[in-house]
Design a protein around this motif. Structure first.
Motif, PDB file in Angstrom:
ATOM      1  N   VAL A   1       0.741  -0.988   0.243  1.00  0.00           N
ATOM      2  CA  VAL A   1       0.145  -0.212  -0.009  1.00  0.00           C
ATOM      3  C   VAL A   1       0.774   1.101  -0.026  1.00  0.00           C
ATOM      4  O   VAL A   1       1.951   0.925   0.883  1.00  0.00           O
ATOM      5  CB  VAL A   1      -0.964  -0.151   1.318  1.00  0.00           C
ATOM      6  N   ILE A   2       0.686   2.256  -0.843  1.00  0.00           N
ATOM      7  CA  ILE A   2       1.334   3.147  -0.881  1.00  0.00           C
ATOM      8  C   ILE A   2       0.415   4.432  -0.829  1.00  0.00           C
ATOM      9  O   ILE A   2      -0.369   4.588  -1.478  1.00  0.00           O
ATOM     10  CB  ILE A   2       2.204   3.428  -2.437  1.00  0.00           C
ATOM     11  N   TYR A   3       0.611   5.406   0.074  1.00  0.00           N
ATOM     12  CA  TYR A   3      -0.625   6.335   0.184  1.00  0.00           C
ATOM     13  C   TYR A   3       0.114   7.971   0.594  1.00  0.00           C
ATOM     14  O   TYR A   3       1.396   8.050   1.533  1.00  0.00           O
ATOM     15  CB  TYR A   3      -1.175   6.081   1.675  1.00  0.00           C
ATOM     16  N   LYS A   4      -0.228   8.853  -0.301  1.00  0.00           N
ATOM     17  CA  LYS A   4       0.041  10.349  -0.090  1.00  0.00           C
ATOM     18  C   LYS A   4       1.588  10.437  -0.362  1.00  0.00           C
ATOM     19  O   LYS A   4       2.312  11.018   0.577  1.00  0.00           O
ATOM     20  CB  LYS A   4      -0.032  10.640   1.386  1.00  0.00           C
ATOM     21  N   PHE A   5       1.998  10.235  -1.517  1.00  0.00           N
ATOM     22  CA  PHE A   5       3.132  10.846  -1.857  1.00  0.00           C
ATOM     23  C   PHE A   5       3.217  11.301  -3.139  1.00  0.00           C
ATOM     24  O   PHE A   5       2.226  11.364  -3.900  1.00  0.00           O
ATOM     25  CB  PHE A   5       4.196   9.538  -2.298  1.00  0.00           C
ATOM     26  N   ILE A   6       4.182  12.396  -3.541  1.00  0.00           N
ATOM     27  CA  ILE A   6       4.180  13.103  -4.911  1.00  0.00           C
ATOM     28  C   ILE A   6       4.230  11.941  -5.875  1.00  0.00           C
ATOM     29  O   ILE A   6       3.582  12.271  -6.987  1.00  0.00           O
ATOM     30  CB  ILE A   6       5.270  14.061  -4.999  1.00  0.00           C
ATOM     31  N   THR A   7       4.951  10.964  -5.823  1.00  0.00           N
ATOM     32  CA  THR A   7       5.177   9.746  -6.715  1.00  0.00           C
ATOM     33  C   THR A   7       5.246   8.673  -6.090  1.00  0.00           C
ATOM     34  O   THR A   7       5.954   8.171  -5.014  1.00  0.00           O
ATOM     35  CB  THR A   7       6.630   9.798  -7.635  1.00  0.00           C
TER      36      THR A   7
ATOM     37  N   TYR B   1      20.700   5.794 -18.733  1.00  0.00           N
ATOM     38  CA  TYR B   1      21.052   6.051 -20.141  1.00  0.00           C
ATOM     39  C   TYR B   1      19.824   5.591 -20.994  1.00  0.00           C
ATOM     40  O   TYR B   1      19.740   4.105 -21.076  1.00  0.00           O
ATOM     41  CB  TYR B   1      22.223   5.321 -20.451  1.00  0.00           C
ATOM     42  N   ASP B   2      19.353   6.064 -21.982  1.00  0.00           N
ATOM     43  CA  ASP B   2      18.227   5.678 -22.491  1.00  0.00           C
ATOM     44  C   ASP B   2      18.734   4.806 -23.707  1.00  0.00           C
ATOM     45  O   ASP B   2      18.018   3.955 -24.351  1.00  0.00           O
ATOM     46  CB  ASP B   2      17.389   6.873 -23.471  1.00  0.00           C
ATOM     47  N   THR B   3      20.103   4.441 -24.113  1.00  0.00           N
ATOM     48  CA  THR B   3      20.523   3.560 -24.924  1.00  0.00           C
ATOM     49  C   THR B   3      20.944   2.093 -24.362  1.00  0.00           C
ATOM     50  O   THR B   3      21.321   1.238 -24.782  1.00  0.00           O
ATOM     51  CB  THR B   3      21.909   4.016 -25.697  1.00  0.00           C
ATOM     52  N   LEU B   4      20.565   2.047 -22.921  1.00  0.00           N
ATOM     53  CA  LEU B   4      20.931   1.031 -22.278  1.00  0.00           C
ATOM     54  C   LEU B   4      19.692   0.946 -21.212  1.00  0.00           C
ATOM     55  O   LEU B   4      19.864   1.265 -20.053  1.00  0.00           O
ATOM     56  CB  LEU B   4      22.554   1.127 -21.266  1.00  0.00           C
ATOM     57  N   ALA B   5      18.599   0.396 -21.671  1.00  0.00           N
ATOM     58  CA  ALA B   5      17.558   0.527 -20.955  1.00  0.00           C
ATOM     59  C   ALA B   5      17.185  -0.677 -20.000  1.00  0.00           C
ATOM     60  O   ALA B   5      16.705  -1.717 -20.519  1.00  0.00           O
ATOM     61  CB  ALA B   5      16.365   0.626 -21.895  1.00  0.00           C
ATOM     62  N   TYR B   6      17.973  -0.952 -19.028  1.00  0.00           N
ATOM     63  CA  TYR B   6      18.182  -2.181 -18.181  1.00  0.00           C
ATOM     64  C   TYR B   6      17.305  -1.995 -16.874  1.00  0.00           C
ATOM     65  O   TYR B   6      17.463  -2.786 -16.067  1.00  0.00           O
ATOM     66  CB  TYR B   6      19.675  -2.088 -17.844  1.00  0.00           C
ATOM     67  N   CYS B   7      16.514  -1.201 -16.747  1.00  0.00           N
ATOM     68  CA  CYS B   7      15.424  -0.826 -15.575  1.00  0.00           C
ATOM     69  C   CYS B   7      14.405  -1.685 -16.444  1.00  0.00           C
ATOM     70  O   CYS B   7      13.063  -1.018 -16.686  1.00  0.00           O
ATOM     71  CB  CYS B   7      15.186   0.560 -15.315  1.00  0.00           C
ATOM     72  N   ASN B   8      14.343  -2.873 -16.317  1.00  0.00           N
ATOM     73  CA  ASN B   8      13.388  -3.767 -16.865  1.00  0.00           C
ATOM     74  C   ASN B   8      13.127  -5.127 -16.159  1.00  0.00           C
ATOM     75  O   ASN B   8      13.678  -5.386 -15.220  1.00  0.00           O
ATOM     76  CB  ASN B   8      13.571  -4.224 -18.118  1.00  0.00           C
ATOM     77  N   ARG B   9      12.072  -5.711 -16.631  1.00  0.00           N
ATOM     78  CA  ARG B   9      11.619  -6.973 -16.113  1.00  0.00           C
ATOM     79  C   ARG B   9      11.335  -7.059 -14.624  1.00  0.00           C
ATOM     80  O   ARG B   9      11.867  -8.100 -13.862  1.00  0.00           O
ATOM     81  CB  ARG B   9      12.605  -8.434 -16.477  1.00  0.00           C
ATOM     82  N   ASN B  10      10.786  -5.911 -13.976  1.00  0.00           N
ATOM     83  CA  ASN B  10      10.700  -5.741 -12.532  1.00  0.00           C
ATOM     84  C   ASN B  10       9.160  -6.235 -12.563  1.00  0.00           C
ATOM     85  O   ASN B  10       8.318  -5.799 -13.460  1.00  0.00           O
ATOM     86  CB  ASN B  10      10.905  -4.665 -12.195  1.00  0.00           C
ATOM     87  N   LEU B  11       8.839  -6.998 -11.498  1.00  0.00           N
ATOM     88  CA  LEU B  11       7.323  -7.415 -11.337  1.00  0.00           C
ATOM     89  C   LEU B  11       6.770  -6.390  -9.915  1.00  0.00           C
ATOM     90  O   LEU B  11       7.181  -6.769  -9.030  1.00  0.00           O
ATOM     91  CB  LEU B  11       7.428  -8.833 -10.898  1.00  0.00           C
ATOM     92  N   ILE B  12       5.768  -5.808 -10.457  1.00  0.00           N
ATOM     93  CA  ILE B  12       5.097  -4.980  -9.369  1.00  0.00           C
ATOM     94  C   ILE B  12       3.578  -5.587  -9.424  1.00  0.00           C
ATOM     95  O   ILE B  12       2.754  -5.394 -10.167  1.00  0.00           O
ATOM     96  CB  ILE B  12       4.829  -3.552  -9.602  1.00  0.00           C
ATOM     97  N   ASN B  13       3.312  -6.225  -8.225  1.00  0.00           N
ATOM     98  CA  ASN B  13       2.306  -7.092  -8.061  1.00  0.00           C
ATOM     99  C   ASN B  13       1.321  -6.844  -6.469  1.00  0.00           C
ATOM    100  O   ASN B  13       1.894  -6.489  -5.674  1.00  0.00           O
ATOM    101  CB  ASN B  13       2.881  -8.677  -8.060  1.00  0.00           C
ATOM    102  N   ASN B  14      -0.001  -7.064  -6.858  1.00  0.00           N
ATOM    103  CA  ASN B  14      -0.785  -6.971  -5.604  1.00  0.00           C
ATOM    104  C   ASN B  14      -0.716  -5.589  -4.909  1.00  0.00           C
ATOM    105  O   ASN B  14      -0.157  -5.658  -3.806  1.00  0.00           O
ATOM    106  CB  ASN B  14      -0.838  -8.312  -4.985  1.00  0.00           C
ATOM    107  N   GLY B  15      -1.266  -4.578  -5.382  1.00  0.00           N
ATOM    108  CA  GLY B  15      -0.780  -3.446  -4.607  1.00  0.00           C
ATOM    109  C   GLY B  15      -1.890  -2.116  -4.787  1.00  0.00           C
ATOM    110  O   GLY B  15      -2.662  -2.344  -5.986  1.00  0.00           O
ATOM    111  N   LEU B  16      -1.908  -1.079  -3.968  1.00  0.00           N
ATOM    112  CA  LEU B  16      -2.656  -0.075  -3.877  1.00  0.00           C
ATOM    113  C   LEU B  16      -1.829   1.261  -3.947  1.00  0.00           C
ATOM    114  O   LEU B  16      -1.063   1.264  -2.984  1.00  0.00           O
ATOM    115  CB  LEU B  16      -3.845  -0.213  -2.728  1.00  0.00           C
ATOM    116  N   VAL B  17      -2.082   1.923  -4.848  1.00  0.00           N
ATOM    117  CA  VAL B  17      -1.301   3.392  -4.678  1.00  0.00           C
ATOM    118  C   VAL B  17      -2.590   4.244  -4.767  1.00  0.00           C
ATOM    119  O   VAL B  17      -3.261   4.565  -5.734  1.00  0.00           O
ATOM    120  CB  VAL B  17      -0.533   3.618  -6.211  1.00  0.00           C
TER     121      VAL B  17
END
Length: 261
Positions: free
Chosen positions: A204-210, A218-234
């Motif tokens: 649960v995430i509550y009351k943040f700017i983001t 680096y946009d040529t090395l897009a390695y912020c990937n294959r992350n799993l965000i599961n079962n949550g409330l923002v």
């Protein structure tokens, strides 16, 4: 009666192993292992004393910080500086009602001192010579109580886990707490060394700017990937989810309410 909650670990092959944390009448135990609570390292758990040094000492000494919680109690912990997890470290309670109150300094997304918890530079590779245990934060509530401060920074990580966690910003009409969870590639130019296969579950995430911010340097090395965000409330965030140069990430059963995307 023993207090029990299921905790999970991710091993090098991402297999889930269930653990039960319980009180046996004399000690807190996980499976057959006795757990050493942070109070043994000097944490006071009165919600006003700064426990940061004691918590970091526990992590650096035994590899984890365990916060014992008894139903109906008012124990909580205050930290005035960031807690660092790496190389298989874990931070957890036996009940997510336990509150870690963070009064860290304010700062941007890349200001280390502004985070309650930093999960940094821990990589678990499928092959090769480098193999470091996955870090974990689980079964706890984290309150960010400084305007402009941040929650959890998963920086240059692979297979870090955040499970059964509440992240609570300052409860004002317009959010002032900065970022709840930041998954950051932060690679060195030309080097494949990013954040991937991280697991955020039951949150649960509550009351943040983001609420959740996924980014890569680096946009040529897009390695912020294959992350799993599961079962949550923002909920009630200015920006629920923000992604930049982040690809093939999965959001499953995530509800974003009263927030922009």
């Amino acid at each position: 009666m023993a207090t029990k909650i299921q905790l999970r670990q991710i091993d090098q092959d991402s297999a889930s192993v269930s653990q039960v944390v319980s009180w046996n009448g004399s000690n807190w135990v996980a499976g057959n292992q006795s757990l050493i609570p942070v109070t043994q390292f000097g944490a006071v758990l009165d919600g006003t004393t700064n426990d940061a040094t004691a918590i970091q000492s526990a992590i650096d000494t035994v590899g984890y910080a365990f916060f014992p919680y008894v139903e109906g109690s008012t124990v909580s912990s205050r930290i005035n500086s960031s807690i660092l997890l790496n190389d298989g470290n874990k931070l957890f309670s036996n009940n997510r009602k336990f509150r870690l109150k963070a009064y860290t300094s304010s700062g941007s997304a890349t200001t280390a001192a502004s985070y309650a918890i930093r999960m940094e530079d821990t990589k678990v590779f499928d092959s090769g010579t480098t193999s470091i245990g996955a870090v974990e934060v689980s079964s706890i509530s984290i309150e960010i109580l400084t305007a402009g401060a941040n929650g959890i920074w998963i920086r240059q990580n692979r297979r870090a886990k955040v499970d059964s966690v509440n992240l609570l910003g300052i409860n004002v009409t317009t959010p002032t707490s900065n970022i709840a969870i930041y998954i950051d590639d932060d690679v060195v130019a030309g080097v494949e060394d990013g954040s991937a296969w991280n697991y955020i579950n039951d949150f649960v995430i509550y009351k943040f700017i983001t609420g959740i911010h996924l980014d890569t340097t680096y946009d040529t090395l897009a390695y912020c990937n294959r992350n799993l965000i599961n079962n949550g409330l923002v909920q009630s965030c200015t920006n629920g989810v923000y992604m930049r140069y982040a690809y093939t990430n999965q959001f499953l059963n995530v509800s974003v309410q009263n927030s922009d995307i």
